[in-house]
Write a protein that holds these residues in place. Structure first.
Motif, PDB file in Angstrom:
ATOM      1  N   LEU A 144      30.927  28.740 -25.502  1.00  0.00           N
ATOM      2  CA  LEU A 144      29.917  29.649 -26.056  1.00  0.00           C
ATOM      3  C   LEU A 144      29.975  31.012 -25.373  1.00  0.00           C
ATOM      4  O   LEU A 144      29.904  32.048 -26.035  1.00  0.00           O
ATOM      5  CB  LEU A 144      28.520  29.037 -25.921  1.00  0.00           C
ATOM      6  CG  LEU A 144      28.209  27.899 -26.885  1.00  0.00           C
ATOM      7  CD1 LEU A 144      26.903  27.215 -26.505  1.00  0.00           C
ATOM      8  CD2 LEU A 144      28.160  28.395 -28.324  1.00  0.00           C
ATOM      9  N   GLU A 145      30.125  31.015 -24.053  1.00  0.00           N
ATOM     10  CA  GLU A 145      30.210  32.285 -23.330  1.00  0.00           C
ATOM     11  C   GLU A 145      31.480  33.039 -23.714  1.00  0.00           C
ATOM     12  O   GLU A 145      31.465  34.256 -23.883  1.00  0.00           O
ATOM     13  CB  GLU A 145      30.157  32.036 -21.813  1.00  0.00           C
ATOM     14  CG  GLU A 145      30.272  33.292 -20.973  1.00  0.00           C
ATOM     15  CD  GLU A 145      29.167  34.322 -21.200  1.00  0.00           C
ATOM     16  OE1 GLU A 145      29.346  35.469 -20.743  1.00  0.00           O
ATOM     17  OE2 GLU A 145      28.140  34.016 -21.836  1.00  0.00           O
ATOM     18  N   TYR A 146      32.588  32.321 -23.864  1.00  0.00           N
ATOM     19  CA  TYR A 146      33.845  32.943 -24.287  1.00  0.00           C
ATOM     20  C   TYR A 146      33.665  33.659 -25.630  1.00  0.00           C
ATOM     21  O   TYR A 146      34.028  34.823 -25.783  1.00  0.00           O
ATOM     22  CB  TYR A 146      34.941  31.880 -24.393  1.00  0.00           C
ATOM     23  CG  TYR A 146      36.210  32.368 -25.038  1.00  0.00           C
ATOM     24  CD1 TYR A 146      37.169  33.061 -24.296  1.00  0.00           C
ATOM     25  CD2 TYR A 146      36.468  32.142 -26.395  1.00  0.00           C
ATOM     26  CE1 TYR A 146      38.340  33.516 -24.889  1.00  0.00           C
ATOM     27  CE2 TYR A 146      37.634  32.594 -26.983  1.00  0.00           C
ATOM     28  CZ  TYR A 146      38.565  33.282 -26.231  1.00  0.00           C
ATOM     29  OH  TYR A 146      39.715  33.737 -26.822  1.00  0.00           O
ATOM     30  N   ALA A 160      26.553  36.202 -35.870  1.00  0.00           N
ATOM     31  CA  ALA A 160      27.296  35.226 -35.062  1.00  0.00           C
ATOM     32  C   ALA A 160      26.703  35.133 -33.656  1.00  0.00           C
ATOM     33  O   ALA A 160      26.580  34.040 -33.100  1.00  0.00           O
ATOM     34  CB  ALA A 160      28.776  35.599 -35.000  1.00  0.00           C
ATOM     35  N   LEU A 161      26.312  36.269 -33.087  1.00  0.00           N
ATOM     36  CA  LEU A 161      25.688  36.256 -31.761  1.00  0.00           C
ATOM     37  C   LEU A 161      24.355  35.499 -31.786  1.00  0.00           C
ATOM     38  O   LEU A 161      24.039  34.773 -30.845  1.00  0.00           O
ATOM     39  CB  LEU A 161      25.480  37.691 -31.252  1.00  0.00           C
ATOM     40  CG  LEU A 161      26.759  38.395 -30.797  1.00  0.00           C
ATOM     41  CD1 LEU A 161      26.516  39.892 -30.612  1.00  0.00           C
ATOM     42  CD2 LEU A 161      27.299  37.770 -29.518  1.00  0.00           C
ATOM     43  N   ARG A 162      23.609  35.633 -32.881  1.00  0.00           N
ATOM     44  CA  ARG A 162      22.361  34.860 -33.017  1.00  0.00           C
ATOM     45  C   ARG A 162      22.666  33.366 -33.084  1.00  0.00           C
ATOM     46  O   ARG A 162      21.945  32.551 -32.491  1.00  0.00           O
ATOM     47  CB  ARG A 162      21.573  35.304 -34.260  1.00  0.00           C
ATOM     48  CG  ARG A 162      20.803  36.603 -34.059  1.00  0.00           C
ATOM     49  CD  ARG A 162      19.822  36.886 -35.182  1.00  0.00           C
ATOM     50  NE  ARG A 162      20.455  37.050 -36.484  1.00  0.00           N
ATOM     51  CZ  ARG A 162      21.006  38.181 -36.929  1.00  0.00           C
ATOM     52  NH1 ARG A 162      20.998  39.264 -36.169  1.00  0.00           N
ATOM     53  NH2 ARG A 162      21.559  38.239 -38.122  1.00  0.00           N
ATOM     54  N   ARG A 163      23.764  32.997 -33.778  1.00  0.00           N
ATOM     55  CA  ARG A 163      24.154  31.583 -33.850  1.00  0.00           C
ATOM     56  C   ARG A 163      24.562  31.058 -32.468  1.00  0.00           C
ATOM     57  O   ARG A 163      24.286  29.907 -32.141  1.00  0.00           O
ATOM     58  CB  ARG A 163      25.276  31.373 -34.873  1.00  0.00           C
ATOM     59  CG  ARG A 163      24.820  31.518 -36.313  1.00  0.00           C
ATOM     60  CD  ARG A 163      25.848  31.036 -37.315  1.00  0.00           C
ATOM     61  NE  ARG A 163      27.155  31.661 -37.217  1.00  0.00           N
ATOM     62  CZ  ARG A 163      27.480  32.832 -37.744  1.00  0.00           C
ATOM     63  NH1 ARG A 163      26.599  33.530 -38.428  1.00  0.00           N
ATOM     64  NH2 ARG A 163      28.707  33.312 -37.611  1.00  0.00           N
ATOM     65  N   VAL A 164      25.206  31.920 -31.659  1.00  0.00           N
ATOM     66  CA  VAL A 164      25.554  31.523 -30.290  1.00  0.00           C
ATOM     67  C   VAL A 164      24.264  31.230 -29.525  1.00  0.00           C
ATOM     68  O   VAL A 164      24.148  30.199 -28.850  1.00  0.00           O
ATOM     69  CB  VAL A 164      26.374  32.630 -29.570  1.00  0.00           C
ATOM     70  CG1 VAL A 164      26.457  32.361 -28.072  1.00  0.00           C
ATOM     71  CG2 VAL A 164      27.770  32.751 -30.168  1.00  0.00           C
ATOM     72  N   GLU A 165      23.297  32.122 -29.649  1.00  0.00           N
ATOM     73  CA  GLU A 165      22.034  31.971 -28.912  1.00  0.00           C
ATOM     74  C   GLU A 165      21.249  30.739 -29.344  1.00  0.00           C
ATOM     75  O   GLU A 165      20.633  30.083 -28.522  1.00  0.00           O
ATOM     76  CB  GLU A 165      21.163  33.229 -29.083  1.00  0.00           C
ATOM     77  CG  GLU A 165      21.741  34.462 -28.434  1.00  0.00           C
ATOM     78  CD  GLU A 165      21.964  34.321 -26.930  1.00  0.00           C
ATOM     79  OE1 GLU A 165      21.087  33.760 -26.238  1.00  0.00           O
ATOM     80  OE2 GLU A 165      23.018  34.750 -26.456  1.00  0.00           O
ATOM     81  N   PHE A 182      26.387  28.151 -33.465  1.00  0.00           N
ATOM     82  CA  PHE A 182      27.725  28.743 -33.530  1.00  0.00           C
ATOM     83  C   PHE A 182      28.796  27.666 -33.491  1.00  0.00           C
ATOM     84  O   PHE A 182      28.718  26.704 -32.729  1.00  0.00           O
ATOM     85  CB  PHE A 182      27.948  29.710 -32.356  1.00  0.00           C
ATOM     86  CG  PHE A 182      29.276  30.415 -32.425  1.00  0.00           C
ATOM     87  CD1 PHE A 182      29.440  31.538 -33.203  1.00  0.00           C
ATOM     88  CD2 PHE A 182      30.372  29.930 -31.726  1.00  0.00           C
ATOM     89  CE1 PHE A 182      30.658  32.183 -33.279  1.00  0.00           C
ATOM     90  CE2 PHE A 182      31.599  30.561 -31.802  1.00  0.00           C
ATOM     91  CZ  PHE A 182      31.739  31.694 -32.583  1.00  0.00           C
ATOM     92  N   GLY A 183      29.807  27.841 -34.347  1.00  0.00           N
ATOM     93  CA  GLY A 183      30.952  26.938 -34.328  1.00  0.00           C
ATOM     94  C   GLY A 183      30.835  25.793 -35.312  1.00  0.00           C
ATOM     95  O   GLY A 183      31.767  25.007 -35.455  1.00  0.00           O
ATOM     96  N   TYR A 184      29.709  25.707 -35.994  1.00  0.00           N
ATOM     97  CA  TYR A 184      29.504  24.625 -36.957  1.00  0.00           C
ATOM     98  C   TYR A 184      29.419  25.193 -38.364  1.00  0.00           C
ATOM     99  O   TYR A 184      28.782  26.226 -38.600  1.00  0.00           O
ATOM    100  CB  TYR A 184      28.240  23.821 -36.621  1.00  0.00           C
ATOM    101  CG  TYR A 184      28.366  23.100 -35.309  1.00  0.00           C
ATOM    102  CD1 TYR A 184      28.947  21.837 -35.251  1.00  0.00           C
ATOM    103  CD2 TYR A 184      27.952  23.694 -34.124  1.00  0.00           C
ATOM    104  CE1 TYR A 184      29.094  21.174 -34.040  1.00  0.00           C
ATOM    105  CE2 TYR A 184      28.095  23.038 -32.913  1.00  0.00           C
ATOM    106  CZ  TYR A 184      28.666  21.783 -32.873  1.00  0.00           C
ATOM    107  OH  TYR A 184      28.823  21.128 -31.677  1.00  0.00           O
ATOM    108  N   CYS A 185      30.060  24.517 -39.299  1.00  0.00           N
ATOM    109  CA  CYS A 185      30.134  24.951 -40.687  1.00  0.00           C
ATOM    110  C   CYS A 185      28.745  24.957 -41.324  1.00  0.00           C
ATOM    111  O   CYS A 185      28.024  23.960 -41.252  1.00  0.00           O
ATOM    112  CB  CYS A 185      31.069  24.021 -41.460  1.00  0.00           C
ATOM    113  SG  CYS A 185      31.253  24.439 -43.196  1.00  0.00           S
TER     114      CYS A 185
END
Length: 140
Positions: free
Chosen positions: A25-27, A90-95, A99-102
């Motif tokens: 996630l950080e990457y 995408a950054l909101r999905r990381v938070e 993120f990373g899921y379809c």
């Protein structure tokens, strides 16, 4: 998101790690932030160029050429603006851990796809299916 972990400069997400662990996630967060900064810098340069070129050009051919260049710059800037919005999403999905899921199937998106296109919201299979459906509806 949990506390940001230390990442070595040469870190690359690996299939052998748990999917979307803190390091991955950080990457991807860093990758997205860097991409966004580059786009915003390019956008600022575009504005400077457009402001600098806003002058009266007496020759018709030169004026037409300059207007074509200006229109191209504006289209590019509009694409960049839309891309920045996708990066922000995408950054909101990381938070929020999505993120990373379809978004269509809920399945993990491959790390290779995310590395190449970190704004991806669907697996390759779901994206292809979506595009086929779009083509069919466009032809109607």
């Amino acid at each position: 998101m949990k506390a940001q972990s230390f990442l070595p400069d040469d870190y690359r997400p690996a299939e052998s790690e748990p999917f979307m662990n803190d390091r991955q996630l950080e990457y991807f967060r860093r990758k997205l932030v860097t991409w966004k900064q580059e786009l915003l810098e390019q956008s600022a340069e575009t504005i400077e160029v457009l402001q600098g070129s806003a002058r009266a050009v007496p020759d018709v051919a030169d004026r037409a050429s300059e207007e074509t260049d200006r229109a191209l710059e504006l289209r590019t800037r509009d694409r960049q603006r839309k891309l920045v919005a996708k990066i922000d999403a995408a950054l909101r999905r990381v938070e929020n851990g999505e993120f990373g899921y379809c978004e269509a199937s809920g399945e993990p998106i491959s790390l290779k796809r995310l590395d190449a296109r970190p704004i991806a919201t669907m697996t390759l299979e779901a994206q292809e299916k979506h595009e086929r459906r779009e083509r069919v509806h466009r032809e109607d």
